[in-house]
Design an enzyme around this catalytic site. Structure first.
Site, PDB file in Angstrom:
ATOM      1  CB  CYS A 216     -12.841  -9.271  19.078  1.00 44.20           C
ATOM      2  SG  CYS A 216     -13.652  -8.082  20.250  1.00 44.20           S
TER       3      CYS A 216
ATOM      4  CB  CYS B 175      -0.797   0.054   1.111  1.00 42.91           C
ATOM      5  SG  CYS B 175      -1.727   1.622   1.441  1.00 42.91           S
TER       6      CYS B 175
ATOM      7  CB  CYS C 149      -8.289   1.140   0.929  1.00 46.76           C
ATOM      8  SG  CYS C 149      -8.103   0.273   2.400  1.00 46.76           S
TER       9      CYS C 149
ATOM     10  CE1 TYR D  26     -21.734  -8.779  26.752  1.00 45.76           C
ATOM     11  CE2 TYR D  26     -21.390 -11.175  26.757  1.00 45.76           C
ATOM     12  CZ  TYR D  26     -21.398 -10.094  27.483  1.00 45.76           C
ATOM     13  OH  TYR D  26     -20.974  -9.799  28.880  1.00 45.76           O
TER      14      TYR D  26
ATOM     15  CG  ASP E 259     -19.083 -12.531  19.496  1.00 48.24           C
ATOM     16  OD1 ASP E 259     -17.968 -12.124  19.737  1.00 48.24           O
ATOM     17  OD2 ASP E 259     -19.503 -12.536  18.284  1.00 48.24           O
TER      18      ASP E 259
ATOM     19  CD  GLN F 253     -18.401 -10.470  12.802  1.00 49.12           C
ATOM     20  OE1 GLN F 253     -17.331 -10.063  12.730  1.00 49.12           O
ATOM     21  NE2 GLN F 253     -18.991 -10.850  14.188  1.00 49.12           N
TER      22      GLN F 253
ATOM     23  CB  CYS G 106      -2.622  -2.035   7.471  1.00 50.63           C
ATOM     24  SG  CYS G 106      -4.096  -2.559   6.377  1.00 50.63           S
TER      25      CYS G 106
ATOM     26  CB  CYS H 214      -3.000   4.498   6.392  1.00 53.71           C
ATOM     27  SG  CYS H 214      -4.585   4.014   6.612  1.00 53.71           S
TER      28      CYS H 214
END
Ligand code: SAH
Length: 452
Positions: free
Chosen positions: A410, A74, A161, A314, A383, A285, A83, A80
Site C-alpha cells: 500500500c 462533494c 459522503c 502479514y 502484504d 478490506q 479525499c 474535509c
C-alpha cells in the site's frame, strides 16, 4: 537565497503533483507546494511559508486550467481530509497514480525499466467504501458528524459522503437529527464529556447485510433501546446493531468491549467465492470490489498449479491466504494480531478449507522458525503495513530463496526500497500492477511479482 519570501504573490506554472496530491511549481528551481493546483496549470499563489529547500503557497486563482480539472462533486471537498483528488478527473487520477509508482521505482528502487502497468481502476469510482467510521461532535450547540478535517480532529460536518454507501448518509443524517431528542450527548474530545463517540457502519457488498456499531464512552447506555429503534427506522434492512465501549482518552476508535444490542453479532460477505464473517472490530478490506481485482492479480502472479506450498506473511484475517488456498496445495498465514488469526481460522472452517495453517506472531520471527522446522514454501506472498517488510524477513527471503515472491503493497516508496534489497540479493522484479483501491484519494496499492 530563496527566490520567494512569505506573503509574496506571484504567478507560477504547475509542473507536477506530489505523492500526497499537492501541485508543484518551481521558481528558479525552488519548489513551491500548492494544495489543489494541478499540473499544466498557470496559477496565482500567495506564499505561506518558506523553508530552506522548498516552500508552501496557497492557490488564489487559476489563469490557465488543466484539461483534467473538474468541479469536485462533494460539497465539503475543500475542508474535509477524506479525499484529496476530487478536482482531478478519474482518468487523470489513474495517470497520476501510475506516475507515482513509476517515480518510486526509478528514484527509490533504482528500477527505471521495471514494467509498471496502467492502474486498474473502477468503472464507478464512487460509493465504494463498505465501512464508514463517522465521528459525532458538537459545534455551536449543534450536533455535527462527518469526517475529520486534514491533520485535525475538527469535524467537517456533512450529510453526504460520496465515497461511502448511501446507507451511511441516511444513518448519519437521521442520527444527527434525532440525537438530542433521544437525550444522547455526542462525545467531546477536548473535555472527555458526552456519550456517543463514533458510529460505524459496515456493509457486506455481496450479501447486503448491514451492521451498525455505536461507540460509546460508557457501558451504561440508558438510551440504547431508543437508539436501536431509531436505527431500525432509518435503515429497515439493518441486520446487526452493536455497542462498543471506549472510555479512554484516545483517538483510537474502538475499545475492548462489544455488546450486542439487536440482531446478529456478525455480518457475512464474499470476495470471489470465499466467504467471510466480519465482526464489529475485524479488519476487512474497505473496497471489496477492487480487493477482488488485487487478489486476483496476486493469485495470477503466484502462478499456482495445485502442488505449491505458499506462505502469506502479514495475512490479517487470511483474506489473501484463503484466496490462494483455492489453488494451492497448502497455505500458511502469519499475522501479529491474535484476534485476526482467530478470524482467519474461523473463515477457513467456514469455507471448508483443510489445507491452511495460521499462526499469530511477528512474521520476521515465525517464518524463519517454519523454515527451521522444515516447513518450506515455493511461493511467498507478503502484504506488509505502510512501513514495508521487516529487514529480518527480507533476509529470510534471501536465505531461503522461494521460487516466487508476490509483494502486495500500500506504499510505493517502501515497496521500491524493498524491491531494491531483493534485487541485490538475486531476485528480478518481473512486473508491477497498480490497483486503485481508494479512488478520489492519493493512495495507490500495487502487486509486484519477483522470480529468482
Ligand atoms: N493481507 C491482509 C492484511 C494486510 S494489512 C489483507 O489483505 O486483508 C497488514 C497486516 O500486517 C495487518 O493486519 C497488521 O496487523 C500486520 N502486521 C504488522 N506488523 C506485522 C509483523 N511484524 N508480523 C506479522 N504481521 C504484522
Amino acid at each position: 537565497m530563496k527566490p520567494v519570501t512569505k506573503n509574496d504573490r506571484l504567478s507560477v506554472y504547475v509542473e507536477d503533483l506530489t505523492h500526497d496530491g499537492a501541485g508543484v511549481a518551481k521558481v528558479e528551481g525552488y519548489p513551491l507546494f500548492i494544495k489543489d493546483a494541478l499540473p499544466g496549470e498557470t496559477v496565482t499563489v500567495h506564499v505561506l511559508k518558506t523553508l530552506k529547500s522548498y516552500g508552501f503557497a496557497k492557490l488564489i486563482s487559476i489563469e490557465e486550467k488543466s484539461v483534467d480539472r473538474i468541479d469536485a462533486p462533494c460539497p465539503v471537498f475543500e475542508i474535509c481530509g477524506g479525499c484529496q483528488l476530487q478536482h482531478l478527473s478519474y482518468a487523470g487520477q489513474l495517470k497520476y497514480k501510475e506516475k507515482v509508482v513509476r517515480d518510486a521505482m526509478a528514484r527509490l528502487g533504482k528500477l527505471p525499466d521495471v514494467p509498471v502497468h496502467p492502474v486498474k481502476g473502477m468503472d464507478n469510482p464512487w460509493r465504494y467504501r463498505n465501512k464508514s467510521q463517522i465521528p459525532f461532535g458538537m459545534d455551536d450547540g449543534r450536533v455535527v458528524a462527518g469526517f475529520y478535517q486534514p491533520r485535525s480532529h475538527r469535524i467537517a460536518d456533512t450529510d453526504i459522503c460520496l465515497i461511502q454507501t448511501p446507507e451511511a448518509d441516511t444513518l448519519m443524517a437521521s442520527l444527527k437529527r434525532n440525537l438530542q431528542d433521544m437525550g444522547i450527548e455526542p462525545y467531546e474530545e477536548k473535555t472527555h464529556r458526552g456519550m456517543l463517540r463514533h458510529v460505524v457502519l459496515r456493509k457486506g457488498r455481496v450479501t447486503g447485510e448491514l451492521m451498525v456499531v455505536l461507540v460509546t464512552k460508557k457501558q451504561k447506555f440508558p438510551q440504547a433501546e431508543r437508539a436501536v429503534e431509531a436505527i431500525r427506522a432509518a435503515l429497515p434492512d439493518v441486520t446487526s446493531i452493536m455497542q462498543n465501549v471506549n472510555g479512554d482518552k484516545t483517538n483510537v476508535i474502538f475499545g475492548n468491549d462489544t455488546i450486542n444490542l439487536w440482531g446478529k453479532d456478525i455480518i457475512e460477505d464474499r470476495i470471489g467465492d470465499v466467504r467471510f464473517e466480519i465482526s464489529a472490530r475485524s479488519f476487512y478490506q474497505v473496497n471489496p470490489e477492487q480487493t477482488e481485482v488485487l487478489y486476483g492479480q496476486a493469485l495470477d502472479y503466484a502462478g499456482l498449479t495445485g502442488s505449491e506450498t505458499v506462505i502469506d506473511a502479514y495475512c490479517g484475517i487470511g483474506t489473501i491466504s484463503l484466496f490462494l488456498a483455492q489453488r494451492a496445495k497448502f497455505v500458511m498465514g502469519v499475522e501479529i494480531v491474535p484476534q485476526a488469526i482467530e478470524d482467519a481460522k474461523r473463515n477457513a472452517d467456514l469455507n471448508g478449507f483443510t489445507n491452511t495453517l495460521f499462526e499469530a506472531g511477528p512474521a520476521e520471527e515465525v517464518i524463519p522458525r517454519w523454515y527451521k522446522d522444515g516447513k518450506e514454501a515455493d511461493v511467498l506472498v507478503v502484504d506488509p503495513p505502510r512501513k514495508g517488510c521487516d529487514e529480518a524477513l527480507l533476509q529470510t527471503m534471501l536465505e531461503q530463496k522461494p521460487q516466487r515472491i508476490v509483494y502486495v503493497s500500500c506504499n510505493p516508496a517502501t515497496l521500491a526500497r524493498d524491491l531494491r534489497i531483493l534485487e541485490d540479493g538475486g531476485y528480478r522484479t518481473q512486473e508491477v500492477q497498480p490497483v486503485d483501491m481508494f479512488p478520489q484519494t492519493t493512495h495507490v496499492e500495487c502487486v509486484a511479482w519477483l522470480t529468482r
